[in-house]
Design an enzyme around this catalytic site. Structure first.
Site, PDB file in Angstrom:
ATOM      1  N   SER A  20       0.724  -1.211  -0.013  1.00  0.00           N
ATOM      2  CA  SER A  20      -0.044   0.029  -0.030  1.00  0.00           C
ATOM      3  C   SER A  20       0.828   1.265  -0.148  1.00  0.00           C
ATOM      4  O   SER A  20       0.591   2.187  -0.652  1.00  0.00           O
ATOM      5  CB  SER A  20      -1.022  -0.024   1.238  1.00  0.00           C
ATOM      6  OG  SER A  20      -1.943  -1.004   1.208  1.00  0.00           O
ATOM      7  N   GLY A  91      -6.054  -3.385  -7.512  1.00  0.00           N
ATOM      8  CA  GLY A  91      -7.285  -2.563  -7.488  1.00  0.00           C
ATOM      9  C   GLY A  91      -6.944  -1.269  -6.910  1.00  0.00           C
ATOM     10  O   GLY A  91      -7.326  -0.114  -7.173  1.00  0.00           O
ATOM     11  N   ASP A 312      -6.945  -8.147   4.641  1.00  0.00           N
ATOM     12  CA  ASP A 312      -6.167  -8.942   3.770  1.00  0.00           C
ATOM     13  C   ASP A 312      -5.476 -10.097   4.325  1.00  0.00           C
ATOM     14  O   ASP A 312      -4.995 -10.974   3.752  1.00  0.00           O
ATOM     15  CB  ASP A 312      -5.128  -7.926   3.017  1.00  0.00           C
ATOM     16  CG  ASP A 312      -5.585  -6.927   2.168  1.00  0.00           C
ATOM     17  OD1 ASP A 312      -6.660  -7.067   1.694  1.00  0.00           O
ATOM     18  OD2 ASP A 312      -4.818  -5.834   2.181  1.00  0.00           O
ATOM     19  N   LYS A 339     -12.419  -9.066  -3.601  1.00  0.00           N
ATOM     20  CA  LYS A 339     -11.018  -9.125  -3.689  1.00  0.00           C
ATOM     21  C   LYS A 339     -10.551  -9.698  -4.854  1.00  0.00           C
ATOM     22  O   LYS A 339     -11.393  -9.710  -5.888  1.00  0.00           O
ATOM     23  CB  LYS A 339     -10.137  -9.374  -2.491  1.00  0.00           C
ATOM     24  CG  LYS A 339     -10.900  -8.664  -1.355  1.00  0.00           C
ATOM     25  CD  LYS A 339     -10.424  -7.332  -1.089  1.00  0.00           C
ATOM     26  CE  LYS A 339     -10.699  -6.509   0.099  1.00  0.00           C
ATOM     27  NZ  LYS A 339     -10.284  -5.043   0.169  1.00  0.00           N
TER      28      LYS A 339
END
Ligand code: SPQ
Length: 423
Positions: A20, A91, A312, A339
């Site tokens: 991230s 994503g 996650d 997901k």
């Protein structure tokens, strides 16, 4: 790839950089003025997709191992891409980039692989459209490919129906270009890496409870960034150490941002022998060494505000729960269905095939632990988190477990199998 039973996993490991945070360095580095240098950048396929998309918009980005140099173009310096922007399997790239593209003085198309073309985009189309964006799902199914025509944007206050860092970040990034204040309130706080990195790049942002408010700005200042290890990758080794007999693993340099550390909370609630030694902060992101030993575990309940803090990790937590005594209940986790695969369905079906007692619910799973697992053939559905979770399950099951499509771990952890083998 095949896995058989193992004991005594021992040693130290440093997991690759946080996915991230790595994505966000590319986005903000591209919009900054000057050169942003990133160390510990995750060289996974998803983050490479982010690099490729911004290179396609004229940003010079150099990569030397896990060091990345981004020669920022400023907030208004991106060029119109000549081809559709390919977000691959990511994503994060698709949704966060859409927030930026919504305000550019050009039209672009964003697409990705078969999985991305099935993931819901309405969640960003709705708020960005409220800000004045012109976004069309080309096939009319609210998924990518998306055609995004840049428009002048208006600041909004958005009450998000989902706790999603991707939705929040897309809106905050669009807010950089809006004509006034933009804020997002979510039902529970999702990971706050965008907010922390906005602050590091000098963007005026205010966070209170589950609301983040950004003010438009003219300049982002280039940064030196050290990316901590990804706790989502560390999670596989945490669980491996807990359930594999006679094991002790130290994972070094792991990011333990409180919006991401839910797995540690769950492990403690289950009775794990786990030590977290805080080290330092990197751009306000706390970092620690984590040592984990084989433990007798008990079931727990995972729900509510804890869910975004470990969303996650739920596939590997489902594996963990199979090795705990008693029942583990996971609820409020319907996001798992959208997901890279439907992670409720895939985990339930494959753990059941291995002999576990698991029931899928509409928003999670109920796992009655303690039943021994046996080998099975597992289809990863090209979902990296499914492949890595079943590698750990297979190392604690009788007989042989074969994972098909195992190579998809390149999305977030290219050396996963080598690191596992070393232990
Ligand atoms: O990027 P992508 O494909 O969405 O990756 C996943 C993952 O498992 O690696 C989800 F499938 O992580 C998301 C995470 O679930 C990464 C992310 C981010 O960096 O902002 C936020 C979470 O998604 P969401 O939808 O809750 O915002």
């Amino acid at each position: 790839m095949k896995f058989t039973k193992r004991t005594a996993l021992r040693g130290e490991i440093t997991v690759p950089g946080d996915k991230s945070i790595s994505h966000r360095t590319i986005l903000l580095g591209s919009l900054a003025e000057g050169m942003t240098e990133v160390h510990g950048f995750l060289q996974g396929a998803d983050c490479l997709s982010s690099i490729a998309c911004f290179q396609a918009m004229g940003v010079t980005i150099e990569r030397e191992g896990d060091t990345v140099r981004i020669h920022g173009k400023g907030l208004h310096g991106l060029q119109a891409p000549t081809q559709p922007l390919d977000a691959g399997n990511s994503g994060t790239t698709t949704r966060l980039m859409a927030g930026i593209l919504a305000a550019q003085p050009f039209t672009s198309t964003v697409t990705g692989d078969a999985s991305i073309q099935k993931r819901p985009m309405k969640r960003i189309i709705i708020p960005l459209t409220q800000m004045g964006a012109n976004i069309v799902s080309i096939r009319g199914n609210d998924c990518a490919p998306l055609r995004i025509q840049g428009m002048p944007l208006t600041g909004i206050h958005y009450q998000s129906p989902v706790a999603s860092a991707q939705v929040k970040s897309a809106i905050l990034l669009a807010g950089l270009y809006a004509d006034g204040e933009t804020s997002v309130t979510e039902p529970y706080l999702s990971r706050n890496h965008t907010e922390l990195m906005f602050r590091a790049f000098g963007i005026p942002i205010h966070c209170e409870g589950t609301t983040a408010t950004v003010h438009p700005t003219e300049h982002l200042t280039a940064q030196q960034i050290i990316v901590p290890g990804d706790i989502s990758s560390a999670a596989y080794f945490i669980v491996a150490a807990l359930i594999t007999p006679n094991s002790c693993i130290t994972i070094r340099n792991v990011g333990i941002n409180p919006t991401r550390d839910g797995i540690l909370e769950v492990c403690r609630a289950m009775g794990a022998d786990l030590t977290v030694e805080p080290l330092r902060r990197e751009q306000s992101e706390p970092v620690a060494d984590i040592t984990v030993r084989t433990s007798a575990l008990k079931g727990t309940v995972i729900e509510g505000s804890l869910i975004p803090k470990l969303i996650d990790e739920l596939p590997i937590i489902a594996v963990l729960a199979c090795f705990a005594s008693g029942t583990t209940i996971i609820r409020d986790a319907q996001e798992l269905k959208v997901k890279e695969s439907n992670r409720i369905d895939v985990m339930t079906r494959h753990l059941t095939a291995m002999g576990a007692d698991v029931e899928a619910t509409d928003d999670g799973m109920i796992i009655h632990g303690g039943k021994p697992l046996h080998g099975a053939v597992i289809d990863s559905h090209l979902d990296h988190r499914i492949a890595m979770s079943f590698a750990i399950a297979g190392m604690n099951a009788d007989g042989e477990t074969e994972i098909t499509g195992a190579e998809c771990v390149t999305i977030s952890y290219p050396d996963f199998y080598q690191d596992l083998k070393r232990l």
